[in-house]
Design a protein around this motif. Structure first.
Motif, PDB file in Angstrom:
ATOM      1  N   ARG A 139      11.778  13.381  27.646  1.00 11.75           N
ATOM      2  CA  ARG A 139      12.559  12.274  26.889  1.00 11.75           C
ATOM      3  C   ARG A 139      13.350  13.155  27.043  1.00 11.75           C
ATOM      4  O   ARG A 139      13.415  14.299  26.931  1.00 11.75           O
ATOM      5  N   VAL A 140      14.681  12.466  27.840  1.00 12.55           N
ATOM      6  CA  VAL A 140      15.887  13.510  27.376  1.00 12.55           C
ATOM      7  C   VAL A 140      16.503  12.771  26.748  1.00 12.55           C
ATOM      8  O   VAL A 140      16.875  11.594  26.911  1.00 12.55           O
ATOM      9  N   MET A 141      16.961  12.741  25.348  1.00 10.38           N
ATOM     10  CA  MET A 141      17.532  11.998  24.809  1.00 10.38           C
ATOM     11  C   MET A 141      19.869  12.402  25.107  1.00 10.38           C
ATOM     12  O   MET A 141      20.426  12.900  25.347  1.00 10.38           O
ATOM     13  N   PRO A 142      20.918  11.197  24.674  1.00 12.69           N
ATOM     14  CA  PRO A 142      21.950  10.974  25.624  1.00 12.69           C
ATOM     15  C   PRO A 142      22.645  12.019  24.533  1.00 12.69           C
ATOM     16  O   PRO A 142      22.293  12.425  23.531  1.00 12.69           O
ATOM     17  N   GLY A 143      23.595  13.043  25.093  1.00 11.96           N
ATOM     18  CA  GLY A 143      24.495  13.114  25.239  1.00 11.96           C
ATOM     19  C   GLY A 143      24.086  14.948  24.066  1.00 11.96           C
ATOM     20  O   GLY A 143      24.265  16.217  23.503  1.00 11.96           O
ATOM     21  N   THR A 144      22.577  15.358  25.162  1.00 12.45           N
ATOM     22  CA  THR A 144      22.384  16.618  25.236  1.00 12.45           C
ATOM     23  C   THR A 144      22.202  17.689  25.918  1.00 12.45           C
ATOM     24  O   THR A 144      22.538  17.116  27.107  1.00 12.45           O
ATOM     25  N   GLN A 161      24.703  -1.170  30.777  1.00 12.03           N
ATOM     26  CA  GLN A 161      25.011  -0.790  28.823  1.00 12.03           C
ATOM     27  C   GLN A 161      23.550   0.392  28.711  1.00 12.03           C
ATOM     28  O   GLN A 161      22.891   0.433  28.973  1.00 12.03           O
ATOM     29  N   THR A 162      24.656   0.981  28.938  1.00 14.47           N
ATOM     30  CA  THR A 162      23.900   2.336  28.254  1.00 14.47           C
ATOM     31  C   THR A 162      23.924   2.831  27.088  1.00 14.47           C
ATOM     32  O   THR A 162      22.833   3.289  26.312  1.00 14.47           O
ATOM     33  N   GLY A 163      25.450   2.348  26.369  1.00 20.28           N
ATOM     34  CA  GLY A 163      25.482   2.130  24.907  1.00 20.28           C
ATOM     35  C   GLY A 163      23.660   1.741  24.306  1.00 20.28           C
ATOM     36  O   GLY A 163      23.428   0.941  24.435  1.00 20.28           O
ATOM     37  N   GLY A 164      24.297   0.937  23.123  1.00 18.87           N
ATOM     38  CA  GLY A 164      23.461  -0.530  22.196  1.00 18.87           C
ATOM     39  C   GLY A 164      22.876   0.775  21.683  1.00 18.87           C
ATOM     40  O   GLY A 164      22.802   1.270  20.092  1.00 18.87           O
ATOM     41  N   ARG A 165      21.411   0.851  22.053  1.00 20.00           N
ATOM     42  CA  ARG A 165      20.204   0.938  21.148  1.00 20.00           C
ATOM     43  C   ARG A 165      20.357   2.293  21.026  1.00 20.00           C
ATOM     44  O   ARG A 165      20.453   3.214  21.821  1.00 20.00           O
ATOM     45  N   ALA A 166      20.278   2.984  19.742  1.00 21.62           N
ATOM     46  CA  ALA A 166      20.311   4.305  19.128  1.00 21.62           C
ATOM     47  C   ALA A 166      19.512   4.899  19.887  1.00 21.62           C
ATOM     48  O   ALA A 166      20.060   6.574  20.258  1.00 21.62           O
ATOM     49  N   ALA A 167      18.198   4.942  19.562  1.00 24.61           N
ATOM     50  CA  ALA A 167      17.283   6.016  20.036  1.00 24.61           C
ATOM     51  C   ALA A 167      16.759   5.473  21.249  1.00 24.61           C
ATOM     52  O   ALA A 167      15.732   6.841  21.839  1.00 24.61           O
ATOM     53  N   ALA A 168      17.452   4.930  22.200  1.00 23.18           N
ATOM     54  CA  ALA A 168      16.773   4.831  23.570  1.00 23.18           C
ATOM     55  C   ALA A 168      17.119   6.072  24.565  1.00 23.18           C
ATOM     56  O   ALA A 168      18.285   7.006  24.409  1.00 23.18           O
ATOM     57  N   PRO A 169      16.192   7.006  24.839  1.00 22.20           N
ATOM     58  CA  PRO A 169      16.386   8.669  25.270  1.00 22.20           C
ATOM     59  C   PRO A 169      17.147   8.236  26.919  1.00 22.20           C
ATOM     60  O   PRO A 169      16.639   6.955  27.518  1.00 22.20           O
ATOM     61  N   GLU A 181       6.562   6.364  35.879  1.00 24.08           N
ATOM     62  CA  GLU A 181       7.382   4.955  36.117  1.00 24.08           C
ATOM     63  C   GLU A 181       9.277   6.160  35.467  1.00 24.08           C
ATOM     64  O   GLU A 181       9.018   6.534  34.179  1.00 24.08           O
ATOM     65  N   ILE A 182       9.810   5.629  35.864  1.00 23.58           N
ATOM     66  CA  ILE A 182      11.385   5.955  34.800  1.00 23.58           C
ATOM     67  C   ILE A 182      12.351   5.015  34.718  1.00 23.58           C
ATOM     68  O   ILE A 182      12.310   3.979  34.410  1.00 23.58           O
ATOM     69  N   LEU A 183      12.620   5.392  33.159  1.00 21.45           N
ATOM     70  CA  LEU A 183      13.620   4.697  32.100  1.00 21.45           C
ATOM     71  C   LEU A 183      14.403   5.534  31.894  1.00 21.45           C
ATOM     72  O   LEU A 183      15.133   6.374  30.862  1.00 21.45           O
ATOM     73  N   ILE A 184      16.158   4.603  32.404  1.00 21.49           N
ATOM     74  CA  ILE A 184      17.277   5.172  32.409  1.00 21.49           C
ATOM     75  C   ILE A 184      17.757   4.711  31.295  1.00 21.49           C
ATOM     76  O   ILE A 184      17.763   2.866  30.993  1.00 21.49           O
ATOM     77  N   GLY A 185      18.034   4.962  30.287  1.00 24.02           N
ATOM     78  CA  GLY A 185      18.609   4.180  29.082  1.00 24.02           C
ATOM     79  C   GLY A 185      17.564   3.182  28.620  1.00 24.02           C
ATOM     80  O   GLY A 185      17.444   2.230  27.589  1.00 24.02           O
ATOM     81  N   GLY A 186      16.200   3.390  28.550  1.00 21.93           N
ATOM     82  CA  GLY A 186      15.071   2.473  27.470  1.00 21.93           C
ATOM     83  C   GLY A 186      14.438   1.633  28.772  1.00 21.93           C
ATOM     84  O   GLY A 186      14.041   1.070  28.368  1.00 21.93           O
ATOM     85  N   GLN A 187      15.378   1.586  29.706  1.00 16.76           N
ATOM     86  CA  GLN A 187      15.234   0.377  30.569  1.00 16.76           C
ATOM     87  C   GLN A 187      14.536   0.970  32.112  1.00 16.76           C
ATOM     88  O   GLN A 187      14.718   1.811  32.931  1.00 16.76           O
ATOM     89  N   ARG A 188      12.971  -0.070  32.540  1.00 15.55           N
ATOM     90  CA  ARG A 188      12.343   0.654  33.412  1.00 15.55           C
ATOM     91  C   ARG A 188      13.464   0.787  34.826  1.00 15.55           C
ATOM     92  O   ARG A 188      14.369  -0.627  34.894  1.00 15.55           O
ATOM     93  N   THR A 189      13.315   1.529  35.242  1.00 14.13           N
ATOM     94  CA  THR A 189      14.602   1.691  36.323  1.00 14.13           C
ATOM     95  C   THR A 189      13.556   2.016  38.334  1.00 14.13           C
ATOM     96  O   THR A 189      13.110   2.899  37.795  1.00 14.13           O
ATOM     97  N   GLN A 190      13.995   1.458  38.559  1.00 23.25           N
ATOM     98  CA  GLN A 190      13.386   1.563  40.299  1.00 23.25           C
ATOM     99  C   GLN A 190      14.661   2.786  40.848  1.00 23.25           C
ATOM    100  O   GLN A 190      15.829   2.569  41.257  1.00 23.25           O
ATOM    101  N   ILE A 191      14.536   3.905  41.604  1.00 26.65           N
ATOM    102  CA  ILE A 191      15.269   4.526  42.048  1.00 26.65           C
ATOM    103  C   ILE A 191      14.600   4.713  43.777  1.00 26.65           C
ATOM    104  O   ILE A 191      14.036   5.904  43.792  1.00 26.65           O
TER     105      ILE A 191
END
Lengths: 520, 365
Positions: free
Chosen positions: A37-42, A6-14, A71-81
């Motif tokens: 913060r890096v916005m999608p499509g940039t 679910q990458t799409g959806g939330r419009a403003a999530a980096p 912490e790292i957030l991918i598409g607005g969600q906290r992600t462990q890498i």
């Protein structure tokens, strides 16, 4: 497997958001409280000097290192890498500076390596073939899927790396110094690909030290210095000068200020120089050139087209055939009666391309390195048997002072200095021998911007003192700004000579790709 | 790549901790076979250090190990792993024997320099062939030197049995060397100073030659141009070529010096102790030299200390086997543990220690 698609959806999530990332290696704080913060499509650029912490940050993002904090957030969600598998699942693809491809596999085999499905290869290969075809159409990423990697040029190999990432459904692509080995034309093509990817909604992070590229292609840019993110700017609202200043922390002269050359007598004459390497491959195929006193001859070319062999054969490291004259006297090229020592005795100094492998003995202390290659000079001997270590140490102290080597501690091993300071040690050794001819390869590779200025100035000073300089660099900008004449090498030959005022990157780029600039 | 530890930790602390670990594990083994480790240690210390007689043996062994350790160390600096010390020392013995038997030497002061030259020349010659094969043909020095150990043993066997054996003797050994080649023992050397030293112990003037060799090797490696070039080549051959150092020359020079040092061991054991050349006179000292060089970090002073330690282990171990029920094999186990911990398991101690120092530095920063 699977992952959350679910990458799409939330419009403003980096696409990517980093909050307070810190990472220390022992006493070295590589990353300190970094937020991004890096916005999608940039396309987002990250610039910074060597050791500023760019690579560490990207390694954290790709799961090679674990951050100490943040912490790292991918598409607005906290992600462990925790590892690179997790990064791939999170939709992150990485294109490394040094490609990670299996040379004797085909493109297709490389693309599916690690993501083969099922017991048999055939269905996976067929599926990959289809995906590759559509990727090629969408993004101008054309590569022959059945070609062996070892048969491909660097530009193509890089495309395979990008294809690998896209095949793993990466939405975020990180490229680390992607243009370092490309010709200008190849770099342009890469940028077109990146723009296509961007228009399809992919997010791209571009790590580079070339400010020109940042200006040309990125939407936003972050500057790193000493482990910290010092600024994040809209590219349209900044300038290379501002970025350079932010990187170094002080004003930097980007343009080289030099007087016109006043060439004198010919110092170096090279005729029909040929070199065949240990594998029997001819690397220099009849090179002829000359360098006069008081001028810099720049050799442009994509890495691996014989420039290294040219420097090595002139510096006495490898044998060759043909004629080389220094101040009118021929020198032995067979290697039987001459080597680096006798070249130095003839007034040839050599700043090698790879200072860590050749120019310095890394575990040696700075003072030991300061006479390396000149250690037979009677001035450095205490008596017939022993070297004058105390005297050499004093000499090293003076040299390090004059060349602003930091820290100015001659007792420190060479490996403990930064790239720029290592290069200054090499230059202090070679330039201060007051040679008739200076061979210099990649003088500023891996060197901080602040030191680049200094190194260029020292080379120009030597030229202005009436010495001949042969400069080899894969940085076209460096060649254009430093040289008084430019020779372009391709496939072991000189493609032609140009004057820097009468040519441009376009023409040189074509020549570097093997086309004669005038004819094209 | 950066230096994370102070130098003293690298050269003192790591070997020391490794040593303690090796001894602890040895103690566990001794307990496991039902013996008392404390008594064993006491026995070893008395047997190896408790009297001038004990010291005389410890130093005699140490002298052998200094020479073979220095041999390995010099080659190490050129990144050459000379494990042919055994063969080179064997051939050194041949050199010594030929010199000693060639003339009716009137006095040891004349015989000794000649024997030193003979030992060094023969040792160097035996190292020269593997060195040449490495430098010119790329044949790996580890393979060739170890093969030359066997060839050396066979050559000596042949010579002793068929050529050098005195007529009528049934022993595969040369005749006893003339009296004029008898080297002064530490007893003889220390007597003029009023120091009483055991007459029976084999330690002799060769120990002083070994100490001198340590100093000379130190000067060679860190103060001369050749040593500078050897170290440069050892760290990076491309850099050496860049600097105009010829790798073939350095490989030859380093190996000749290495072989000469190994050969010099024969002055101690053949001329100083046996006073004739017998089969298998080296008795594994060539291999101990590898451990000594590893433990001594290829530094002459470290080699000196490590050689004394191994001399102690050798002599103490012999005493232990003689006077207790601890079998001879266990001594070999202890020596092996010391070699394992100080040589091969270097990183096991190094890595935690490096982390510790990093932590300490961070705490201070």
């Amino acid at each position: 497997m699977g992952g959350d698609g679910q990458t799409g959806g939330r419009a403003a999530a980096p696409a990517i958001e980093l909050k307070g990332i810190s990472k220390a290696f022992g006493p070295v704080q590589a990353n300190r409280d970094i937020s991004l913060r890096v916005m999608p499509g940039t396309i987002h650029g990250i610039v910074g000097e060597n050791g500023a912490g760019k690579s560490t940050l990207m390694s954290i993002l790709y799961g090679f290192y674990k951050a100490d904090a943040g912490e790292i957030l991918i598409g607005g969600q906290r992600t462990q890498i925790p590892d690179s598998q997790a990064a791939i699942r999170a939709g992150i693809g990485m294109v490394f500076q040094h490609f990670k491809l299996v040379e004797n596999f085909t493109v297709l085999e490389n693309v599916i390596l690690g993501v083969e499905e099922g017991r048999l290869l055939k269905p996976s290969l067929a599926k990959a073939r289809g995906v590759l075809k559509s990727l090629a159409e969408d993004y101008e990423l054309n590569v022959d899927p059945d070609a062996l990697i070892e048969e491909l040029g660097v530009g193509m190999k890089q495309r395979v790396e990008i294809l690998k990432a896209l095949y793993r459904q990466a939405d975020i692509l990180i490229l680390d110094e992607p243009t370092g080995v490309l010709t200008p034309a190849e770099a342009d093509h890469l940028f077109r690909i990146l723009k296509n990817l961007k228009s399809e909604g992919k997010t791209i992070i571009l790590i580079t030290h070339k400010l020109r590229e940042i200006m040309a292609i990125t939407d936003t840019v972050s500057v790193m210095r000493r482990g910290q993110m010092t600024a994040t700017l809209e590219t349209a609202q900044t300038s290379p000068e501002e970025l350079a200043e932010l990187m170094v922390g002080r004003k930097v002269l980007l343009r080289i200020d030099k007087k016109p050359a006043t060439p004198g007598r010919t110092v170096l004459e090279v005729e029909n120089l040929r070199v065949t390497d240990e594998d029997g491959v001819e690397r220099l195929k009849g090179v002829s050139l000359n360098v006069r006193a008081g001028e810099i001859l720049g050799i442009a070319g994509v890495a691996g087209n014989g420039q290294s062999q040219l420097l090595e054969v002139l510096g006495g490291m490898i044998p060759g055939t043909g004629t080389v004259r220094i101040n009118g006297d021929a020198i032995d090229l067979t290697g039987r009666h001459s080597d680096g020592q006798s070249r130095r005795a003839r007034g040839i100094a050599h700043v090698p391309e790879d200072r860590q492998r050749e120019g310095l003995i890394m575990p040696f202390m700075a003072w030991e390195n300061v006479v390396f290659g000149y250690h037979h000079d009677p001035a450095y001997q205490k008596n017939r048997a022993l070297m004058d270590n105390a005297g050499i140490r004093r000499l090293a102290e003076e040299k390090m002072e004059r060349f602003d080597v930091r820290p100015p501690n001659p007792g420190l091993a060479a490996r403990n200095f930064s790239g720029g300071n290592q290069q200054k040690i090499v230059l202090a050794r070679e330039i201060e021998r007051n040679p008739d001819l200076l061979l210099v390869g990649q003088p500023t590779r891996g060197v901080d911007i602040g030191a680049i200025e200094f190194i260029h100035q020292r080379i120009l000073d030597l030229r202005d003192a009436g010495k001949a300089v042969l400069l080899v660099s894969v940085e076209l900008e460096e060649i254009l700004s430093m040289s008084d004449r430019i020779a372009v090498m391709f496939d072991g030959r000189i493609m032609g000579e140009r004057l820097p005022g009468e040519t441009d990157e376009m023409e040189l780029g074509l020549m570097m790709a093997g086309m004669n600039g005038k004819a094209a | 790549m950066r230096d994370v530890m102070p130098k003293w930790a690298d050269v003192v602390l790591i070997p020391l901790i490794s040593l303690v670990l090796a001894f602890l594990l040895s103690a566990v083994v001794i307990i496991a076979i039902g013996e008392d480790p404390v008594a064993a240690v006491k026995m070893m210390v008395t047997g190896a250090l408790g009297s001038t007689y004990a010291w005389g043996y410890t130093l005699y062994y140490a002298t052998n190990f200094i020479f073979t350790g220095l041999a390995v160390a010099v080659a190490f600096h050129a990144k050459l792993f000379n494990i042919g010390g055994e063969g080179q020392a064997t051939l050194g013995g041949l050199g010594v024997a030929l010199v000693c038997l060639a003339l009716p030497w009137p006095h040891w002061t004349l015989a000794l320099p000649a024997a030193v030259i003979g030992a060094a020349l023969f040792g160097a010659a035996w190292a020269a062939i593997p060195a040449w094969l490495q430098a010119k043909r790329g044949s790996h020095i580890v393979i060739t030197t170890i093969m030359f150990n066997f060839i050396g043993a066979a050559v000596l066997n042949y010579l002793l049995v068929n050529v050098m054996r005195p007529v009528g003797s049934m022993d595969p050994a040369t005749a006893k060397f003339p009296n004029g080649t008898h080297l002064p023992t530490l007893h003889d050397l220390l007597a003029p100073f009023g120091i009483a030293f055991s007459r029976a112990a084999p330690a002799n003037i060769s120990f002083l030659i070994a100490v001198a060799a340590c100093i000379l090797v130190y000067l060679l490696i860190w103060r001369t141009r050749l040593g500078y070039e050897i170290r440069a080549q050892g760290h990076s051959e491309p850099a050496a070529i860049y600097a105009g150092i010829r790798p073939v020359r350095i490989v030859m020079a380093a190996m000749l010096i290495s072989g000469a040092l190994a050969g010099l061991m024969a002055v101690n054991n053949v001329m100083g102790e046996a006073e004739r050349l017998v089969l298998n006179s080296v008795e594994g000292a060539g291999f101990i030299g590898i451990a000594v060089a590893l433990m001594g970090r290829s530094h002459p002073f470290g080699v000196f200390l490590a050689a004394i330690l191994f001399g102690f282990l050798y002599q103490g171990g012999a005493e232990l086997a003689l006077w207790t029920d601890i079998p001879r094999e266990l001594i070999v186990v202890i020596q092996a543990l010391v070699i394992l911990f100080t040589g091969a398991l270097d990183n096991m101690v190094r890595m935690p220690l490096e982390r510790l120092f990093l932590g300490l530095r961070k705490g201070r920063a």
